[in-house]
Scaffold this motif. Structure first.
Motif, PDB file in Angstrom:
ATOM      1  N   TYR A   1      21.676  58.025 105.217  1.00 64.65           N
ATOM      2  CA  TYR A   1      22.299  56.824 105.771  1.00 64.65           C
ATOM      3  C   TYR A   1      22.165  55.645 104.813  1.00 64.65           C
ATOM      4  CZ  TYR A   1      23.621  53.416 109.354  1.00 64.65           C
ATOM      5  OH  TYR A   1      24.247  52.419 110.070  1.00 64.65           O
ATOM      6  N   TYR A   2      21.001  55.538 104.160  1.00 64.33           N
ATOM      7  CA  TYR A   2      20.764  54.446 103.210  1.00 64.33           C
ATOM      8  C   TYR A   2      21.788  54.482 102.073  1.00 64.33           C
ATOM      9  CZ  TYR A   2      18.668  51.907  99.317  1.00 64.33           C
ATOM     10  OH  TYR A   2      18.480  51.068  98.246  1.00 64.33           O
ATOM     11  N   GLU A   3      22.018  55.651 101.490  1.00 67.71           N
ATOM     12  CA  GLU A   3      22.975  55.774 100.387  1.00 67.71           C
ATOM     13  C   GLU A   3      24.356  55.292 100.797  1.00 67.71           C
ATOM     14  OE1 GLU A   3      22.866  59.818  99.189  1.00 67.71           O
ATOM     15  OE2 GLU A   3      20.827  59.714  98.367  1.00 67.71           O
ATOM     16  N   ARG A   4      24.782  55.639 102.004  1.00 65.74           N
ATOM     17  CA  ARG A   4      26.103  55.220 102.465  1.00 65.74           C
ATOM     18  C   ARG A   4      26.140  53.724 102.786  1.00 65.74           C
ATOM     19  NH1 ARG A   4      25.578  60.419 103.222  1.00 65.74           N
ATOM     20  NH2 ARG A   4      27.409  61.788 103.281  1.00 65.74           N
ATOM     21  N   CYS A   5      25.044  53.215 103.331  1.00 63.84           N
ATOM     22  CA  CYS A   5      24.984  51.780 103.629  1.00 63.84           C
ATOM     23  C   CYS A   5      25.050  50.938 102.361  1.00 63.84           C
ATOM     24  CB  CYS A   5      23.696  51.461 104.387  1.00 63.84           C
ATOM     25  SG  CYS A   5      23.689  52.009 106.104  1.00 63.84           S
ATOM     26  N   VAL A   6      24.351  51.371 101.322  1.00 68.23           N
ATOM     27  CA  VAL A   6      24.365  50.635 100.053  1.00 68.23           C
ATOM     28  C   VAL A   6      25.781  50.573  99.492  1.00 68.23           C
ATOM     29  CG1 VAL A   6      23.613  50.702  97.647  1.00 68.23           C
ATOM     30  CG2 VAL A   6      21.958  51.053  99.462  1.00 68.23           C
ATOM     31  N   ARG A   7      26.480  51.685  99.534  1.00 62.18           N
ATOM     32  CA  ARG A   7      27.862  51.700  99.021  1.00 62.18           C
ATOM     33  C   ARG A   7      28.762  50.795  99.856  1.00 62.18           C
ATOM     34  NH1 ARG A   7      26.867  57.379  98.161  1.00 62.18           N
ATOM     35  NH2 ARG A   7      27.927  57.922 100.102  1.00 62.18           N
ATOM     36  N   ALA A   8      28.562  50.835 101.183  1.00 58.85           N
ATOM     37  CA  ALA A   8      29.398  50.011 102.057  1.00 58.85           C
ATOM     38  C   ALA A   8      29.151  48.521 101.814  1.00 58.85           C
ATOM     39  CB  ALA A   8      29.117  50.360 103.517  1.00 58.85           C
ATOM     40  N   LEU A   9      27.878  48.132 101.696  1.00 60.56           N
ATOM     41  CA  LEU A   9      27.567  46.722 101.444  1.00 60.56           C
ATOM     42  C   LEU A   9      28.058  46.276 100.071  1.00 60.56           C
ATOM     43  CD1 LEU A   9      23.968  46.448 102.953  1.00 60.56           C
ATOM     44  CD2 LEU A   9      26.087  45.532 103.909  1.00 60.56           C
ATOM     45  N   ALA A  10      27.994  47.169  99.083  1.00 64.61           N
ATOM     46  CA  ALA A  10      28.489  46.838  97.747  1.00 64.61           C
ATOM     47  C   ALA A  10      29.982  46.563  97.784  1.00 64.61           C
ATOM     48  CB  ALA A  10      28.177  47.980  96.777  1.00 64.61           C
ATOM     49  N   GLU A  11      30.720  47.346  98.556  1.00 61.42           N
ATOM     50  CA  GLU A  11      32.161  47.117  98.683  1.00 61.42           C
ATOM     51  C   GLU A  11      32.438  45.786  99.361  1.00 61.42           C
ATOM     52  OE1 GLU A  11      34.870  48.756  97.600  1.00 61.42           O
ATOM     53  OE2 GLU A  11      33.444  49.935  96.414  1.00 61.42           O
ATOM     54  N   LEU A  12      31.651  45.465 100.398  1.00 62.05           N
ATOM     55  CA  LEU A  12      31.832  44.178 101.063  1.00 62.05           C
ATOM     56  C   LEU A  12      31.532  43.019 100.119  1.00 62.05           C
ATOM     57  CD1 LEU A  12      30.204  44.883 104.552  1.00 62.05           C
ATOM     58  CD2 LEU A  12      32.620  44.411 104.107  1.00 62.05           C
ATOM     59  N   ASP A  13      30.433  43.149  99.358  1.00 57.86           N
ATOM     60  CA  ASP A  13      30.077  42.098  98.395  1.00 57.86           C
ATOM     61  C   ASP A  13      31.166  41.915  97.348  1.00 57.86           C
ATOM     62  OD1 ASP A  13      27.697  41.573  99.656  1.00 57.86           O
ATOM     63  OD2 ASP A  13      26.492  42.816  98.315  1.00 57.86           O
ATOM     64  N   ALA A  14      31.691  43.035  96.861  1.00 61.13           N
ATOM     65  CA  ALA A  14      32.741  42.964  95.843  1.00 61.13           C
ATOM     66  C   ALA A  14      33.988  42.301  96.404  1.00 61.13           C
ATOM     67  CB  ALA A  14      33.065  44.367  95.330  1.00 61.13           C
ATOM     68  N   GLY A  15      34.309  42.634  97.665  1.00 59.33           N
ATOM     69  CA  GLY A  15      35.482  42.021  98.280  1.00 59.33           C
ATOM     70  C   GLY A  15      35.315  40.532  98.473  1.00 59.33           C
ATOM     71  N   GLU A  16      34.127  40.122  98.965  1.00 57.35           N
ATOM     72  CA  GLU A  16      33.879  38.695  99.148  1.00 57.35           C
ATOM     73  C   GLU A  16      33.844  37.948  97.827  1.00 57.35           C
ATOM     74  OE1 GLU A  16      30.355  38.240 101.392  1.00 57.35           O
ATOM     75  OE2 GLU A  16      31.192  39.080 103.242  1.00 57.35           O
ATOM     76  N   ALA A  17      33.242  38.574  96.815  1.00 54.92           N
ATOM     77  CA  ALA A  17      33.167  37.935  95.497  1.00 54.92           C
ATOM     78  C   ALA A  17      34.548  37.790  94.887  1.00 54.92           C
ATOM     79  CB  ALA A  17      32.271  38.754  94.576  1.00 54.92           C
ATOM     80  N   CYS A  18      35.378  38.809  95.097  1.00 55.53           N
ATOM     81  CA  CYS A  18      36.747  38.751  94.563  1.00 55.53           C
ATOM     82  C   CYS A  18      37.511  37.589  95.184  1.00 55.53           C
ATOM     83  CB  CYS A  18      37.463  40.076  94.837  1.00 55.53           C
ATOM     84  SG  CYS A  18      39.128  40.161  94.138  1.00 55.53           S
ATOM     85  N   ILE A  19      37.348  37.423  96.510  1.00 56.93           N
ATOM     86  CA  ILE A  19      37.998  36.305  97.189  1.00 56.93           C
ATOM     87  C   ILE A  19      37.365  34.986  96.758  1.00 56.93           C
ATOM     88  CG2 ILE A  19      38.367  35.225  99.439  1.00 56.93           C
ATOM     89  CD1 ILE A  19      38.464  38.070 100.619  1.00 56.93           C
ATOM     90  N   GLY A  20      36.010  34.999  96.704  1.00 56.75           N
ATOM     91  CA  GLY A  20      35.298  33.778  96.345  1.00 56.75           C
ATOM     92  C   GLY A  20      35.592  33.295  94.953  1.00 56.75           C
TER      93      GLY A  20
END
Length: 317
Positions: free
Chosen positions: A66-85
């Motif tokens: 579960y941790y491995e999948r959570c890390v990937r999911a949060l990384a995608e969210l961070d990348a999306g927010e950073a791209c917008i930001g």
């Protein structure tokens, strides 16, 4: 959905921090709140994520997956927010900064406070510490390092400049003990040295045409605070090896005299470092740009102070 994301974020912090207590510190929550969030997450998933004892915690097999999948999911969210930001003109969010204690107080903190005044949606979290922090492990966005950088595949870096190191003493000390005529004479004088624990920092000297070398005066006084070292020198207690931006006000007031310029030193280089990221948020970009623009000017102004004579190191041998 917000509760689900909050649970995932707390879970990842609990894994990476190594304990619920450490995760609570990072998240500015109580340990009880972290534990309750993990318990709700385990209840919703129907599995146990941690093996827990009174002394340690470790992931279960389900927790690791579960941790491995959570890390990937949060990384995608961070990348999306950073791209917008990155497309925003105004920096927003919390910026966590790690800086050396004294330079951070005198220079970086006022600069960051000015950014906070300019950008009302920018929040600051500044840590003053002379140790080399692990930016990724401790959750910092950016750090200022003095000295040579270790090779890193996880950190980006930009050179800020070089702080000129000077050997100085108070007129009262020189009147009692005499002025060293050359660098090697320094070893026979009382020194006020920087030390952390039992590690004493030698004075590095870069004489033109020679390899850099270390000098150590008589180790009479040792402190782990540069301001205390400068004040002790002004009180006539011995010779010091300090950066020009710290020395300049003392020299201007006549409390210290510059004896030797220690040359171009790798140990006195300054760098900005930050974790590699595919998208740079506006809050990080404005901090990097501001520090890269202003720091060299600040260092050059201190170096060019009329109070500091542009002397060259004596050969000494």
């Amino acid at each position: 959905m917000n509760e689900r994301l909050n649970g995932i974020n707390v879970f990842v912090h609990a894994v990476e921090a190594g304990s619920f207590s450490a995760a609570a510190v990072r998240l500015h929550q109580t340990r009880s709140a972290v534990a309750k969030t993990i318990a709700r997450l385990e209840e919703r998933l129907g599995v146990r994520l941690f093996h827990r004892t009174t002394r340690s915690q470790s992931l279960t097999e389900a927790g690791e997956s579960y941790y491995e999948r959570c890390v990937r999911a949060l990384a995608e969210l961070d990348a999306g927010e950073a791209c917008i930001g990155s497309g925003r003109s105004e920096p927003t969010g919390r910026l966590r900064v790690s800086v050396p204690v004294l330079f951070g107080r005198q220079f970086v903190a006022p600069l960051m406070l000015e950014l906070a005044r300019r950008y009302p949606k920018l929040a600051l979290d500044i840590s003053f510490n002379d140790r080399v922090v692990d930016l990724i492990e401790e959750g910092f966005d950016i750090g200022l390092r003095v000295g040579p950088l270790a090779d890193s595949s996880t950190l980006a870096a930009r050179r800020l400049g070089q702080q000129r190191m000077l050997i100085c003493a108070a007129p009262s000390y020189l009147a009692r003990h005499g002025r060293p005529a050359q660098l090697d004479d320094v070893t026979r004088h009382d020194g006020i040295l920087y030390a952390r624990g039992r590690l004493v920092k030698a004075w590095e000297i870069a004489t033109p045409g020679e390899k850099p070398r270390d000098l150590l005066p008589v180790q009479r006084l040792m402190f782990d605070d540069l301001q205390v070292i400068a004040d002790a020198a002004a009180a006539g207690m011995g010779l010091v090896w300090l950066p020009c931006w710290l020395v300049a006000p003392y020299v201007k007031r006549g409390e210290l005299e510059v004896l030797f310029d220690c040359g171009e030193l790798e140990a006195s280089q300054m760098h900005l470092v930050w974790p590699h990221t595919p998208y740079m948020p506006a809050k990080l970009r404005v901090a990097i740009d501001t520090l890269l623009e202003v720091t060299p000017i600040y260092l050059a102004k201190a170096e060019a102070s009329p109070a500091i004579a542009p002397a060259s190191p004596a050969a000494g041998a």
